[in-house]
Scaffold this active site. Sequence first.
Site, mmCIF file in Angstrom:
data_model
loop_
_atom_site.group_PDB
_atom_site.id
_atom_site.type_symbol
_atom_site.label_atom_id
_atom_site.label_comp_id
_atom_site.label_asym_id
_atom_site.label_seq_id
_atom_site.Cartn_x
_atom_site.Cartn_y
_atom_site.Cartn_z
ATOM 1 N N ASP A 337 0.795 -1.203 -0.027
ATOM 2 C CA ASP A 337 0.042 0.128 -0.106
ATOM 3 C C ASP A 337 0.714 1.291 -0.119
ATOM 4 O O ASP A 337 0.236 2.353 -0.508
ATOM 5 C CB ASP A 337 -1.110 0.019 1.031
ATOM 6 C CG ASP A 337 -1.971 -0.991 0.877
ATOM 7 O OD1 ASP A 337 -2.299 -1.344 -0.055
ATOM 8 O OD2 ASP A 337 -2.762 -1.321 2.087
ATOM 9 N N TYR A 425 -10.134 -0.822 1.996
ATOM 10 C CA TYR A 425 -9.797 -0.441 3.326
ATOM 11 C C TYR A 425 -9.435 0.831 3.836
ATOM 12 O O TYR A 425 -9.051 1.600 3.262
ATOM 13 C CB TYR A 425 -8.619 -1.504 3.757
ATOM 14 C CG TYR A 425 -8.917 -2.647 4.448
ATOM 15 C CD1 TYR A 425 -9.504 -3.037 5.698
ATOM 16 C CD2 TYR A 425 -8.979 -4.070 3.783
ATOM 17 C CE1 TYR A 425 -9.646 -4.059 6.446
ATOM 18 C CE2 TYR A 425 -9.207 -5.043 4.294
ATOM 19 C CZ TYR A 425 -9.792 -5.054 5.665
ATOM 20 O OH TYR A 425 -10.086 -6.453 6.093
#
Length: 689
Positions: A337, A425
Amino acid sequence: FYIEYEMGMSFLHTAHSMALLVLVFSIFIASFSSSISSQKLHPLDPLTPSEFTLVQTIVQKAYSGSNQNLTFHYVGLDEPTKRTVLQWQSKPKTVQPPRRALVHARFNRQTLEIIVDLSTRSIVSKQVHVGHGYPVFSFDEQEEASDLPLSYGRFIESIKKRGLNMSHVVCSTLSVGWFGEDEDVKSQRVIKVQCFYTEGTTNLYLRPVEGITMVVDLDDMKIVNFQDRIRVPVPKAEGTDYQTSKQRPPFGPRLNGATAVSPNGPGFKIDGHTISWANWAFHLGFDSRVGPIISLASIYDTEKHKYRRVLYRGYVSEMFVPYMDPTEEVYFRTYFDCGEDGFGQSAVSLEPLADCPANAVFMDAYYADQDGNPVKISNAFCIFEQHAGNIMWRHTESGLHEGEVREVRQDVSLVVRMVATVGNYDYINDWEFKPSGSIKVGVGLTGVLATKGVPYTHLDQIKEDVYGAFLAENTVATHHDHFLNYYLDLDVDGQANSFVKTDLVTKRVTDHSSPRKSYWTIARETAKTELDARMNVGLRPSEFAVVNPNKKTKVGNDIGYRLMPGSATIPLLSNDDYPQLRAAFTNYNVWVTPYNKSEKWAGGRFVSQSRGDDNLAIWSLRNRNIENRDIVLWYTIGFHHVPCQEEFPVMPTLSGGFELRPANFFERNPVLKVVPAKHVIWPNCTTHH
């Protein structure tokens, strides 16, 4: 990261309370106006909007003689060396260190690394990256790639065959990873695209259009591979929306509101990017790749009458989120990420009174888009004093002739918060500073589970491994992990530090000198090299500390700070699996390396489609000396996530973290003589003693 300040306030319903709030706000404005107007450039300040524009101008001019498209993928501060920063800090009125920017760009199908000197308005270094891996994806190219299927004939035909309406289809990009493709062939820079059906809900991730996967060449911006492999029902929209306006009775539970307001204004001061509060002072920066950066964190020692440094620099260096489904549509979902998506540029605007309490102060952040333009993230950070009802310390003594003695101190801490939304998320990233000297680092996982469509409507129908949890009709949430690696350049009362592991060892009493048959004692070991220091926590009872062997307390203990780990989580993928080779920094929870300015991202410089040949695990194989040196502690926390129905359709926050806690850093309890907070008297409020 140009700063604007806001304060979220709860509106109370009495004239008295409103007048008080007006007074509080006036005091707040007065206390901060001077710091806003007198900002000074700190060597670690993130780039300002005007500096982003200057970088854009300089780089574009250097490559203006070609018709090839130049795109920016990372623009951040090229921070000065530690020595330079510390020299400036000791004498801040001396010559300002040069301001430089590090740029990762794409030009003519090549990845460029450029260093721009903003002081001289010139490029001082540029080179073409010749190894594996590509820079962070830009939002612009991801959006463009996501739109390609909507005009792609084969995709439109597949949607029609499923009886779906194209007007409700949206698509999203996914990094492709690396799975052993020919080492000798430099791969295309590609991204995968999968799509969702939004009819009846905004929660697109719970309505995947299963079976269709496309590959997009990002340099040519065209679909180069299309697969329509399986066809299963799209999960129902009913019950998937999380918006308040879409909910229907019965509601509940109903929660009471509360507010925290400081009558004398915030208990902390912000001067540019330097924050001081209670006995702490630190610098808060922002980076499009890693998000918040805490630097020069120092704590005031009332006995020594000076600030003593604890943490030179700390941030999330990389995140690894592998999904545990080997099927064609999911196997490649092994996300990084920070290095692929940009944890910082994925920051979202914080919601006053919800993401942060009423006494929070907000800051904006900036990053560069694909064209090099500065992009503003409003309210990217909030800073607030946390009055959580915790106890700092207490004791009741009833065995005295004079009667009972009871002393209690209420705990207060300072929190710096950012939230990044990376796909489905949301990550809540907290740095919490406590007057006791502890730094607590927290991460909260929330948002929406990644799901896949299946033909089943009840668990009893499933006879094979579906690689996840069956949560609703036609819906499986895939098993997965979250690993976050933190870069922690601890300078415990100075730069020369050592890493000490203390094992708790059971000893047997064999000489009949005591009625006891056993006890435990400690065995300390100082790591001499990098390989000595890499280890997993939780395998045996141990403690871990960074100490300054050159300084001792009055009674002779090494001054130190202890790592208090979170839950013990290690990867379950095999070491030779391709995602694990790329994320080898998760093989151990703890690594220690000598400080090296170029080693700052645990997954390597260019992570997209990387092959595991440039990361923390590779650097550490040099097995450099780390005893009594300037060292960096890399700590990885993790979550193995088996989803459950309570996490559908949106997930209650799952929290984890760790603590950096003083260990013989002070001569005694540093909050023994803390001045208790005064009680604030509110209208219609009584305190019972």
